[in-house]
Motif scaffolding. Structure first.
Motif, short mmCIF file in Angstrom:
data_model
loop_
_atom_site.label_atom_id
_atom_site.label_comp_id
_atom_site.label_asym_id
_atom_site.label_seq_id
_atom_site.Cartn_x
_atom_site.Cartn_y
_atom_site.Cartn_z
N UNK A 179 4.44 -32.55 4.59
CA UNK A 179 5.58 -32.75 3.56
C UNK A 179 4.83 -32.96 2.21
N UNK A 180 5.57 -32.51 1.23
CA UNK A 180 5.01 -32.90 -0.05
C UNK A 180 6.49 -33.54 -1.06
N UNK A 181 6.36 -34.93 -1.18
CA UNK A 181 7.19 -35.66 -1.64
C UNK A 181 7.20 -35.55 -3.07
N UNK A 182 8.55 -35.32 -3.80
CA UNK A 182 8.72 -35.30 -5.19
C UNK A 182 7.78 -34.56 -6.00
N UNK A 183 7.97 -33.24 -6.44
CA UNK A 183 7.30 -32.50 -7.42
C UNK A 183 8.42 -31.93 -8.23
N UNK A 184 7.87 -31.43 -9.51
CA UNK A 184 8.74 -30.89 -10.46
C UNK A 184 8.53 -29.48 -10.62
N UNK A 185 9.60 -28.70 -10.70
CA UNK A 185 9.53 -27.36 -10.90
C UNK A 185 10.47 -27.20 -12.18
N UNK A 186 9.89 -26.19 -12.92
CA UNK A 186 10.31 -25.82 -14.42
C UNK A 186 10.76 -24.33 -14.20
N UNK A 187 11.79 -23.80 -14.78
CA UNK A 187 11.96 -22.26 -14.98
C UNK A 187 10.83 -21.53 -15.73
N UNK A 188 10.16 -22.37 -16.25
CA UNK A 188 9.07 -21.46 -17.25
C UNK A 188 7.89 -21.23 -16.57
N UNK A 189 7.73 -21.72 -15.12
CA UNK A 189 6.35 -21.48 -14.57
C UNK A 189 6.83 -21.13 -13.13
N UNK A 190 5.89 -20.54 -12.44
CA UNK A 190 5.70 -19.97 -11.21
C UNK A 190 4.68 -20.91 -10.32
N UNK A 191 5.02 -21.17 -9.14
CA UNK A 191 3.97 -22.07 -8.37
C UNK A 191 3.30 -21.20 -7.28
N UNK A 192 2.09 -21.49 -6.87
CA UNK A 192 1.44 -20.84 -5.84
C UNK A 192 0.78 -22.01 -4.93
N UNK A 193 1.55 -22.02 -3.82
CA UNK A 193 1.06 -23.03 -2.76
C UNK A 193 0.11 -22.62 -1.56
N UNK A 194 -0.86 -23.35 -1.19
CA UNK A 194 -1.83 -22.87 -0.22
C UNK A 194 -1.80 -24.30 0.65
N UNK A 195 -1.09 -24.22 1.68
CA UNK A 195 -0.70 -25.30 2.72
C UNK A 195 -1.71 -25.07 4.05
N UNK A 196 -2.48 -26.06 4.39
CA UNK A 196 -2.98 -26.01 5.58
C UNK A 196 -2.54 -27.03 6.66
N UNK A 197 -1.92 -26.46 7.83
CA UNK A 197 -1.24 -27.14 8.90
C UNK A 197 -2.39 -27.83 10.01
N UNK A 198 -2.40 -28.92 10.41
CA UNK A 198 -3.18 -29.41 11.61
C UNK A 198 -2.51 -29.15 13.09
N UNK A 199 -3.21 -29.02 13.95
CA UNK A 199 -2.61 -28.84 15.31
C UNK A 199 -2.14 -30.25 15.76
N UNK A 200 -0.79 -30.14 16.72
CA UNK A 200 -0.06 -31.38 16.90
C UNK A 200 -1.23 -32.07 17.86
N UNK A 201 -1.94 -31.50 18.74
CA UNK A 201 -2.89 -32.20 19.62
C UNK A 201 -4.31 -32.39 18.89
#
Length: 168
Positions: free
Chosen positions: A110-132
């Motif tokens: 989870x990423x808490x509170x970040x800003x998105x403006x209509x004048x920009x595009x965002x690219x996310x690179x997310x890595x998830x860890x195994x539950x175990x």
């Protein structure tokens, strides 16, 4: 000839046991961040979000759920990653958002509170860890036919081996 073949075979097996019995020094390795966000200027008046969801080894995670929630309006934008672990969301309104990434067998991110403006595009690179955190993998074997604690060459023949010998 049979003794020579047996001796060579036993030597190869013995050396293999020595090689595979060695332990490498374990180095500590940590992923410092699970997520990376890159912002690009947009010529449109519409914000677009795209990105990838991978595991901690860099393999893409298909069908991961991606949810962006506008904190002020509570409006949700949902999508799933494709077979290549990629996702894309369009037409997001200005505001502060919370992002949540989840997939079967992986811990949610989870990423808490970040800003998105209509004048920009965002690219996310997310890595998830195994539950175990740990996974046990092993091989169950019966009594060993090879004594790796001794350097002598011996051959053990049991009744099952004799029964398997082809005869006419």
């Amino acid at each position: 000839m049979t003794r020579m073949t047996s001796a060579v075979f036993a030597t190869v097996i013995g050396l293999s046991a020595v090689v595979f019995g060695q332990v490498e020094k374990e180095e500590s390795c940590k992923i410092i961040s699970q997520g990376k966000v890159t912002r690009f200027e947009s010529k449109n008046e519409i914000a677009t979000i795209q990105g990838t969801v991978t595991d901690s080894n860099g393999a893409m995670i298909p069908n991961a759920e991606v949810v962006f929630v506008n904190i002020e309006t509570k409006q949700e934008y949902r999508t799933d990653t494709n077979d290549s672990g990629e996702f894309k969301l369009k037409n997001l309104k200005n505001g502060n958002y919370v992002a949540k990434f989840s997939a079967n067998f992986f811990k949610d991110y989870k990423i808490e509170k970040f800003r998105i403006d209509k004048s920009e595009n965002l690219k996310f690179e997310i890595s998830l860890f195994p539950k175990s955190e740990t996974v046990e993998v092993g091989i169950i074997i019966e009594d060993s036919l090879i004594d790796v604690t001794s350097s002598s060459i011996t051959t053990v023949i049991n009744s099952k081996m004799i029964e398997r010998i082809p005869h006419k």
